[in-house]
Design an enzyme around this catalytic site. Structure first.
Site, PDB file in Angstrom:
ATOM      1  CB  CYS A 153     -16.025 -52.959 -36.141  1.00  0.00           C
ATOM      2  SG  CYS A 153     -14.070 -52.787 -35.810  1.00  0.00           S
ATOM      3  CB  CYS A 159     -13.581 -56.782 -33.920  1.00  0.00           C
ATOM      4  SG  CYS A 159     -14.715 -55.711 -33.240  1.00  0.00           S
ATOM      5  CB  CYS A 178     -14.256 -50.585 -32.304  1.00  0.00           C
ATOM      6  SG  CYS A 178     -14.987 -52.087 -31.954  1.00  0.00           S
ATOM      7  CB  CYS A 194     -10.955 -54.423 -31.996  1.00  0.00           C
ATOM      8  SG  CYS A 194     -11.500 -53.193 -33.445  1.00  0.00           S
ATOM      9  CB  CYS A 234     -17.958 -37.246 -38.620  1.00  0.00           C
ATOM     10  SG  CYS A 234     -17.432 -36.786 -40.189  1.00  0.00           S
TER      11      CYS A 234
HETATM   12 ZN   LIG Z   1     -13.809 -53.419 -33.633  1.00  0.00          ZN
END
Ligand SMILES: [Zn+2]
Length: 160
Positions: free
Chosen positions: A77, A80, A124, A127, A147
């Site tokens: 991510c 984060c 995610c 976060c 995607c």
């Molecule tokens: Zn994250």
């Protein structure tokens, strides 16, 4: 056709429940382990990362350099740093966005977006950052296609 649509939607509903916290949990978590203010996210992210991760935006197709990334590694991510996808599950979908058939276990949360169509938003788990959408036309073994906006990802090369 109606029945087909409903069946697919139900399938995705089940998947959303499974990915958002296991049996009995159908709604995504409202609070996240990492929960900065908008001002703090703006400071930490590029404007494109902020637009995608924090505002649910979509990058233009074929814009991400990660489309051509072929090395072994992990896609984390960009907000984060949580590991989200392995290069082992990446495939070329031809859509212009980095595509994967499976996330790292427990890394993402999902829910149907406001339109009620079959697009399902992928977030995610740590976060809450918007990553992209999952569709059910992916390759084996899962049949899923995550995607994902490249702007939401950060590649970490595992090769020495
Ligand atoms: Zn994250």
């Amino acid at each position: 056709m109606k029945i087909m649509g409903r069946t697919k939607r139900n399938l995705l509903g089940v998947m959303a429940a499974a990915f958002s916290g296991g049996a009995g949990t159908s709604a995504p978590a409202r609070s996240y382990d990492i929960d900065y203010s908008s001002a703090e996210w703006r400071r930490r992210l590029s404007s494109e990362q902020f637009r995608v991760l924090r505002r649910g935006g979509t990058e233009p197709p074929f814009a991400s350099p990660l489309l051509k990334e072929r090395r072994d590694g992990t896609y984390a991510c960009a907000g984060c740093g949580l590991a989200l996808f392995s290069s082992a599950t990446k495939f070329d979908s031809g859509t212009g966005w980095p595509s994967f058939w499976k996330p790292v276990d427990g890394a993402v949360a999902m829910h149907a977006d406001a339109t009620g169509h079959m697009r399902n938003e992928v977030h995610c788990r740590r976060c809450g950052g918007h990553l992209g959408h999952v569709f059910d036309d992916g390759p084996k073994p899962t049949g899923l296609r995550y995607c994902i906006n490249g702007a939401a990802l950060e590649f970490r090369n595992d090769e020495a």
